[in-house]
Design an enzyme around this catalytic site. Sequence first.
Site, PDB file in Angstrom:
ATOM      1  N   MET A  34     -36.620  26.708 -26.151  1.00 57.88           N
ATOM      2  CA  MET A  34     -37.435  26.089 -25.757  1.00 57.88           C
ATOM      3  C   MET A  34     -38.705  26.106 -26.781  1.00 57.88           C
ATOM      4  O   MET A  34     -39.999  25.082 -26.704  1.00 57.88           O
ATOM      5  CB  MET A  34     -38.670  26.576 -24.368  1.00 57.88           C
ATOM      6  CG  MET A  34     -37.387  27.038 -23.290  1.00 57.88           C
ATOM      7  SD  MET A  34     -36.665  25.735 -22.592  1.00 57.88           S
ATOM      8  CE  MET A  34     -35.607  26.352 -21.029  1.00 57.88           C
ATOM      9  N   LEU A  54     -36.872  21.149 -32.538  1.00 60.26           N
ATOM     10  CA  LEU A  54     -36.729  21.886 -33.495  1.00 60.26           C
ATOM     11  C   LEU A  54     -37.321  19.910 -34.726  1.00 60.26           C
ATOM     12  O   LEU A  54     -37.009  19.151 -34.167  1.00 60.26           O
ATOM     13  CB  LEU A  54     -34.952  21.686 -33.975  1.00 60.26           C
ATOM     14  CG  LEU A  54     -34.615  23.008 -33.256  1.00 60.26           C
ATOM     15  CD1 LEU A  54     -32.924  23.395 -33.621  1.00 60.26           C
ATOM     16  CD2 LEU A  54     -35.602  24.445 -34.607  1.00 60.26           C
ATOM     17  N   ASN A 110     -27.322  22.197 -27.754  1.00 64.82           N
ATOM     18  CA  ASN A 110     -27.990  22.578 -27.496  1.00 64.82           C
ATOM     19  C   ASN A 110     -27.137  21.889 -25.935  1.00 64.82           C
ATOM     20  O   ASN A 110     -25.951  20.733 -25.547  1.00 64.82           O
ATOM     21  CB  ASN A 110     -29.221  22.112 -27.058  1.00 64.82           C
ATOM     22  CG  ASN A 110     -29.593  22.154 -25.820  1.00 64.82           C
ATOM     23  OD1 ASN A 110     -29.561  23.589 -25.552  1.00 64.82           O
ATOM     24  ND2 ASN A 110     -30.474  20.841 -25.159  1.00 64.82           N
ATOM     25  N   HIS A 135     -28.403  21.616 -21.733  1.00 63.82           N
ATOM     26  CA  HIS A 135     -29.527  21.427 -20.495  1.00 63.82           C
ATOM     27  C   HIS A 135     -28.891  21.378 -19.503  1.00 63.82           C
ATOM     28  O   HIS A 135     -27.960  20.453 -19.077  1.00 63.82           O
ATOM     29  CB  HIS A 135     -29.787  20.016 -21.572  1.00 63.82           C
ATOM     30  CG  HIS A 135     -30.469  19.747 -20.833  1.00 63.82           C
ATOM     31  ND1 HIS A 135     -32.505  20.134 -20.847  1.00 63.82           N
ATOM     32  CD2 HIS A 135     -31.062  18.437 -19.236  1.00 63.82           C
ATOM     33  CE1 HIS A 135     -33.168  19.194 -20.080  1.00 63.82           C
ATOM     34  NE2 HIS A 135     -32.276  18.601 -18.814  1.00 63.82           N
TER      35      HIS A 135
HETATM   36  C1  GAR Z   1     -30.896  27.526 -19.064  1.00 63.09           C
HETATM   37  O1  GAR Z   1     -30.221  27.232 -17.746  1.00 63.09           O
HETATM   38  C2  GAR Z   1     -30.103  26.049 -20.165  1.00 63.09           C
HETATM   39  O2  GAR Z   1     -29.933  24.682 -19.795  1.00 63.09           O
HETATM   40  C3  GAR Z   1     -31.569  25.760 -20.560  1.00 63.09           C
HETATM   41  O3  GAR Z   1     -32.216  27.175 -20.517  1.00 63.09           O
HETATM   42  C4  GAR Z   1     -31.594  27.861 -19.519  1.00 63.09           C
HETATM   43  C5  GAR Z   1     -31.244  29.352 -20.343  1.00 63.09           C
HETATM   44  O4  GAR Z   1     -31.266  29.949 -19.498  1.00 63.09           O
HETATM   45  N1  GAR Z   1     -32.681  24.769 -21.249  1.00 63.09           N
HETATM   46  C6  GAR Z   1     -33.480  23.539 -21.071  1.00 63.09           C
HETATM   47  O5  GAR Z   1     -33.959  23.783 -19.872  1.00 63.09           O
HETATM   48  C7  GAR Z   1     -33.361  22.730 -22.548  1.00 63.09           C
HETATM   49  N2  GAR Z   1     -34.352  21.847 -22.499  1.00 63.09           N
HETATM   50  P1  GAR Z   1     -30.690  31.820 -20.971  1.00 63.09           P
HETATM   51  O6  GAR Z   1     -32.036  32.358 -21.168  1.00 63.09           O
HETATM   52  O7  GAR Z   1     -30.415  32.613 -19.132  1.00 63.09           O
HETATM   53  O8  GAR Z   1     -29.197  31.226 -20.845  1.00 63.09           O
END
Ligand code: GAR
Length: 191
Positions: free
Chosen positions: A91, A94, A108, A110
Amino acid sequence: MNTKLAIFASGTGTNFVALADAITAQQLPAQIVLLVVDHPDIAVIERAKERNVPAFYLNYKSFPNKQAAELALVAKLQAASVDLILLAGYMRILTPTLLDIYPKRVINIHPALLPNFPGRHGILDAFNAGVTETGVTVHYVDAGIDTGEIIQQAVVPIEAGKGLAALETQIHAVEHELYPTVLAQLITTED
Ligand code: GAR
């Protein structure tokens, strides 16, 4: 030779686990050589420990600025001979300090159909917007918030009556399939 991955994460680490499991199942010709975290006490660190993956805690606050923090990170990545960086719930934005050293080498996942619903709450934002479909996006990372070139997307319908918890479960299940699959395609194409 196996592609050397660094995974950057800020939380639970279910995508880290999905990637590690795909490697173990020989569905992804890669090895995770480093986990990078921006908090010292998050669940993903334990997931890495269980799999003998070294974790590097980047304490941004201990550097005078973000550029200095990213330069320290680049040194760590280079020492581990990292080929590809995968953000999995990382989060932080970069900057070109790191991105210019790894062109098209930072990816990434998303939990929405970008360019719709970027940011930290992709699932909730789509749910609240009342759209009939959302999904998952794998994309290259640039210096914006979830704005880089899209590599692949998977659609998840939101049927009437589907609750937020059910949608979250479904999105995460799709993520855990899509991320290793897309990476395997990318890595294999490059070989
Ligand atoms: C995931 O759903 C990922 O897509 C999201 O954070 C979560 C991490 O879950 N990323 C974002 O929202 C990026 N903008 P995890 O720690 O269980 O992999």
